[in-house]
Design a protein around this motif. Sequence first.
Motif, PDB file in Angstrom:
ATOM      1  N   ARG A 341      11.625   7.953 -12.198  1.00  0.00           N
ATOM      2  CA  ARG A 341      12.120   6.968 -13.151  1.00  0.00           C
ATOM      3  C   ARG A 341      11.939   5.553 -12.621  1.00  0.00           C
ATOM      4  O   ARG A 341      12.266   5.263 -11.471  1.00  0.00           O
ATOM      5  CB  ARG A 341      13.609   7.223 -13.440  1.00  0.00           C
ATOM      6  CG  ARG A 341      14.178   6.289 -14.498  1.00  0.00           C
ATOM      7  CD  ARG A 341      15.334   6.936 -15.222  1.00  0.00           C
ATOM      8  NE  ARG A 341      16.562   6.983 -14.434  1.00  0.00           N
ATOM      9  CZ  ARG A 341      17.521   7.880 -14.610  1.00  0.00           C
ATOM     10  NH1 ARG A 341      17.372   8.840 -15.506  1.00  0.00           N
ATOM     11  NH2 ARG A 341      18.611   7.845 -13.887  1.00  0.00           N
ATOM     12  N   ILE A 342      11.416   4.686 -13.469  1.00  0.00           N
ATOM     13  CA  ILE A 342      11.297   3.266 -13.154  1.00  0.00           C
ATOM     14  C   ILE A 342      12.456   2.565 -13.847  1.00  0.00           C
ATOM     15  O   ILE A 342      12.558   2.598 -15.075  1.00  0.00           O
ATOM     16  CB  ILE A 342       9.953   2.692 -13.631  1.00  0.00           C
ATOM     17  CG1 ILE A 342       8.781   3.472 -13.003  1.00  0.00           C
ATOM     18  CG2 ILE A 342       9.853   1.217 -13.285  1.00  0.00           C
ATOM     19  CD1 ILE A 342       7.428   3.111 -13.583  1.00  0.00           C
ATOM     20  N   GLN A 343      13.315   1.951 -13.068  1.00  0.00           N
ATOM     21  CA  GLN A 343      14.517   1.362 -13.644  1.00  0.00           C
ATOM     22  C   GLN A 343      14.169   0.194 -14.552  1.00  0.00           C
ATOM     23  O   GLN A 343      13.412  -0.705 -14.178  1.00  0.00           O
ATOM     24  CB  GLN A 343      15.449   0.889 -12.531  1.00  0.00           C
ATOM     25  CG  GLN A 343      16.877   0.627 -12.992  1.00  0.00           C
ATOM     26  CD  GLN A 343      17.605   1.870 -13.449  1.00  0.00           C
ATOM     27  OE1 GLN A 343      17.544   2.234 -14.610  1.00  0.00           O
ATOM     28  NE2 GLN A 343      18.295   2.530 -12.542  1.00  0.00           N
ATOM     29  N   CYS A 344      14.714   0.222 -15.748  1.00  0.00           N
ATOM     30  CA  CYS A 344      14.497  -0.877 -16.692  1.00  0.00           C
ATOM     31  C   CYS A 344      15.758  -1.064 -17.530  1.00  0.00           C
ATOM     32  O   CYS A 344      16.515  -0.117 -17.741  1.00  0.00           O
ATOM     33  CB  CYS A 344      13.281  -0.615 -17.582  1.00  0.00           C
ATOM     34  SG  CYS A 344      13.388   0.900 -18.567  1.00  0.00           S
ATOM     35  N   GLY A 357      11.461  -2.671 -12.862  1.00  0.00           N
ATOM     36  CA  GLY A 357      11.047  -2.730 -11.455  1.00  0.00           C
ATOM     37  C   GLY A 357      11.740  -3.850 -10.695  1.00  0.00           C
ATOM     38  O   GLY A 357      12.871  -4.232 -10.990  1.00  0.00           O
ATOM     39  N   ILE A 358      11.041  -4.417  -9.725  1.00  0.00           N
ATOM     40  CA  ILE A 358      11.631  -5.438  -8.860  1.00  0.00           C
ATOM     41  C   ILE A 358      11.474  -6.829  -9.476  1.00  0.00           C
ATOM     42  O   ILE A 358      10.630  -7.049 -10.332  1.00  0.00           O
ATOM     43  CB  ILE A 358      11.000  -5.416  -7.448  1.00  0.00           C
ATOM     44  CG1 ILE A 358       9.504  -5.773  -7.506  1.00  0.00           C
ATOM     45  CG2 ILE A 358      11.213  -4.066  -6.788  1.00  0.00           C
ATOM     46  CD1 ILE A 358       8.868  -5.925  -6.126  1.00  0.00           C
ATOM     47  N   GLN A 362      13.443  -9.852  -4.846  1.00  0.00           N
ATOM     48  CA  GLN A 362      13.237  -8.565  -4.172  1.00  0.00           C
ATOM     49  C   GLN A 362      11.819  -8.465  -3.618  1.00  0.00           C
ATOM     50  O   GLN A 362      11.602  -7.904  -2.542  1.00  0.00           O
ATOM     51  CB  GLN A 362      13.516  -7.427  -5.157  1.00  0.00           C
ATOM     52  CG  GLN A 362      14.985  -7.308  -5.538  1.00  0.00           C
ATOM     53  CD  GLN A 362      15.213  -6.367  -6.707  1.00  0.00           C
ATOM     54  OE1 GLN A 362      14.371  -6.260  -7.616  1.00  0.00           O
ATOM     55  NE2 GLN A 362      16.341  -5.682  -6.712  1.00  0.00           N
ATOM     56  N   ALA A 363      10.857  -9.007  -4.342  1.00  0.00           N
ATOM     57  CA  ALA A 363       9.465  -8.988  -3.882  1.00  0.00           C
ATOM     58  C   ALA A 363       9.313  -9.785  -2.584  1.00  0.00           C
ATOM     59  O   ALA A 363       8.627  -9.350  -1.644  1.00  0.00           O
ATOM     60  CB  ALA A 363       8.550  -9.556  -4.961  1.00  0.00           C
ATOM     61  N   LYS A 364       9.955 -10.944  -2.523  1.00  0.00           N
ATOM     62  CA  LYS A 364       9.888 -11.756  -1.311  1.00  0.00           C
ATOM     63  C   LYS A 364      10.518 -11.038  -0.127  1.00  0.00           C
ATOM     64  O   LYS A 364      10.022 -11.122   1.002  1.00  0.00           O
ATOM     65  CB  LYS A 364      10.575 -13.101  -1.554  1.00  0.00           C
ATOM     66  CG  LYS A 364       9.798 -14.025  -2.480  1.00  0.00           C
ATOM     67  CD  LYS A 364      10.547 -15.323  -2.736  1.00  0.00           C
ATOM     68  CE  LYS A 364       9.748 -16.246  -3.666  1.00  0.00           C
ATOM     69  NZ  LYS A 364      10.482 -17.505  -3.959  1.00  0.00           N
ATOM     70  N   LYS A 408      -1.442  -2.753  -8.805  1.00  0.00           N
ATOM     71  CA  LYS A 408      -0.397  -2.124  -9.623  1.00  0.00           C
ATOM     72  C   LYS A 408       0.753  -3.108  -9.856  1.00  0.00           C
ATOM     73  O   LYS A 408       1.119  -3.881  -8.969  1.00  0.00           O
ATOM     74  CB  LYS A 408       0.131  -0.856  -8.943  1.00  0.00           C
ATOM     75  CG  LYS A 408      -0.928   0.192  -8.660  1.00  0.00           C
ATOM     76  CD  LYS A 408      -1.548   0.733  -9.933  1.00  0.00           C
ATOM     77  CE  LYS A 408      -2.681   1.701  -9.647  1.00  0.00           C
ATOM     78  NZ  LYS A 408      -2.267   2.874  -8.871  1.00  0.00           N
ATOM     79  N   ILE A 409       1.318  -3.046 -11.052  1.00  0.00           N
ATOM     80  CA  ILE A 409       2.464  -3.886 -11.382  1.00  0.00           C
ATOM     81  C   ILE A 409       3.713  -3.337 -10.695  1.00  0.00           C
ATOM     82  O   ILE A 409       4.008  -2.132 -10.779  1.00  0.00           O
ATOM     83  CB  ILE A 409       2.681  -3.948 -12.905  1.00  0.00           C
ATOM     84  CG1 ILE A 409       1.473  -4.614 -13.578  1.00  0.00           C
ATOM     85  CG2 ILE A 409       3.963  -4.713 -13.251  1.00  0.00           C
ATOM     86  CD1 ILE A 409       1.538  -4.615 -15.091  1.00  0.00           C
ATOM     87  N   LEU A 410       4.445  -4.203 -10.029  1.00  0.00           N
ATOM     88  CA  LEU A 410       5.650  -3.815  -9.299  1.00  0.00           C
ATOM     89  C   LEU A 410       6.920  -4.096 -10.096  1.00  0.00           C
ATOM     90  O   LEU A 410       7.955  -3.472  -9.841  1.00  0.00           O
ATOM     91  CB  LEU A 410       5.722  -4.561  -7.963  1.00  0.00           C
ATOM     92  CG  LEU A 410       4.549  -4.344  -7.005  1.00  0.00           C
ATOM     93  CD1 LEU A 410       4.710  -5.235  -5.778  1.00  0.00           C
ATOM     94  CD2 LEU A 410       4.477  -2.880  -6.591  1.00  0.00           C
TER      95      LEU A 410
END
Length: 464
Positions: A341-344, A357-358, A362-364, A408-410
């Motif tokens: 599951r991808i949280q949305c 996603g992030i 969070q990415a940083k 890919k999209i994160l």
Amino acid sequence: MKTYDAIIIGTGQAGVPLATKFANEGKKVAIIEKNKIGGTCVNNGCTPTKTYVASARRAFVAKNSKDLGIETKDVKVNLKKIKERKDEIIANTHIGIKKLFSGLENLDFYQGEGSFLSENSIEIKTENGKNKKIEGKQIFINVGGKTIIPKEYQKIDYLTNTSILELEEVPKHLIILGAGYIGLEFSQVFARFGSKVTVLQQNERFLKKEDKDVADEIKKVLEKESITIHTNAQNIKVVQKEKINISFEKDGKEQKIKGSHILISVGRKPNTKNLNLEKAGVKTDERGYIKVNQHFQTNKKHIFALGDCNGKGAFTHTAYNDFEIVRDFIFGKQKRKLADRIQCYAMFIDPPLSRVGINEEQAKQQMKEDKDLKIVQAFRPMKYVARAKEKGETDGMMKILINEKTQKILGATFLGISADETIHGVIDIMYANKSYKTIRDAVHIHPTVSELIPTMLENLKELK
């Protein structure tokens, strides 16, 4: 004691389809509900609140269309009629579920509160005192959650997300404790209905789970509608006399406000306290959420927990996905699991916020932890989206984060007109596990908000 192949406690968004599946497979199933049929979403969550959001939107448009050449006078909000419409929609859903149950030969519906007597037996407590005991080979818990009411507020006449939907007159001054998604949705709804609205939040950071620029934009949007938001409100004290009297400290100074109504929206907790889980040996965490594995089994493999009570998602769509995973585990090929599951989610203020996603912060953090990871970002303010300009609603922004190496999209964060719908194009690409170029090179319909997603993906910048 009557024995069933499956016992389901709760008629929420996982319980109803699961009961239907068992019955259609020829299995004998019991489903228990202590309150109104349909769970949180139907009775005091998505269905009623989005009904109110729709009415609030109509009031807002009616009052704020002068710049688009439309002038209106004497816009009146009839909260009693809004409530009646909400009640009718809910009642029709109740009728639909009851009709579904009555048409299932192998299903027994019990009205009452279910709790464990042992790991295979359930006692159903009814209002008339005629309690029943049943046994099940498998048991599924779908009991949802409820509002947390801190002890210091329990003696005042407070509103919750449930009771506020029963009001028939618009509050003169609604004070909201808590600036979470539920509190903020109600803040805008009742401000548009005509209430003076004040929001108090203890945290200094507004919407700390979102990027700061996104949170700041949301705060600006709400404040434009005359909603007062106090962050870093400490030592909040509430005294109820003829009015709600509140004092709090902010930046070292005491402040006082008076209101007609107070909504407590400081968080939610699982409805697991009265289940007697200890009699079944089912383990919970320190907050009362039931511990589950990737297929929502508890430590007792024949007992499952789905929906809000397992702490793995607090949304209707995640509860239904819990059902899909359990259905596959019991009746399918056991290929689906929680980790897929991808949280949305979305916050249905106007304009709405949507996330998958992030986010940027969070990415940083991930790049700090992994020096070889490079993340690029596509960004576009809504004021540069033609459809938003044409509609006169240009607040917000769109962000998409991409792993430069894998393409890919994160994750993505959209705030703006139609964001709750537009985000699904990104979600689908993420589930397909395809390169961002798939959506970049797609041809979208003009003029829409979605058509700007390919455009913004042509201009990626390194995240620093």
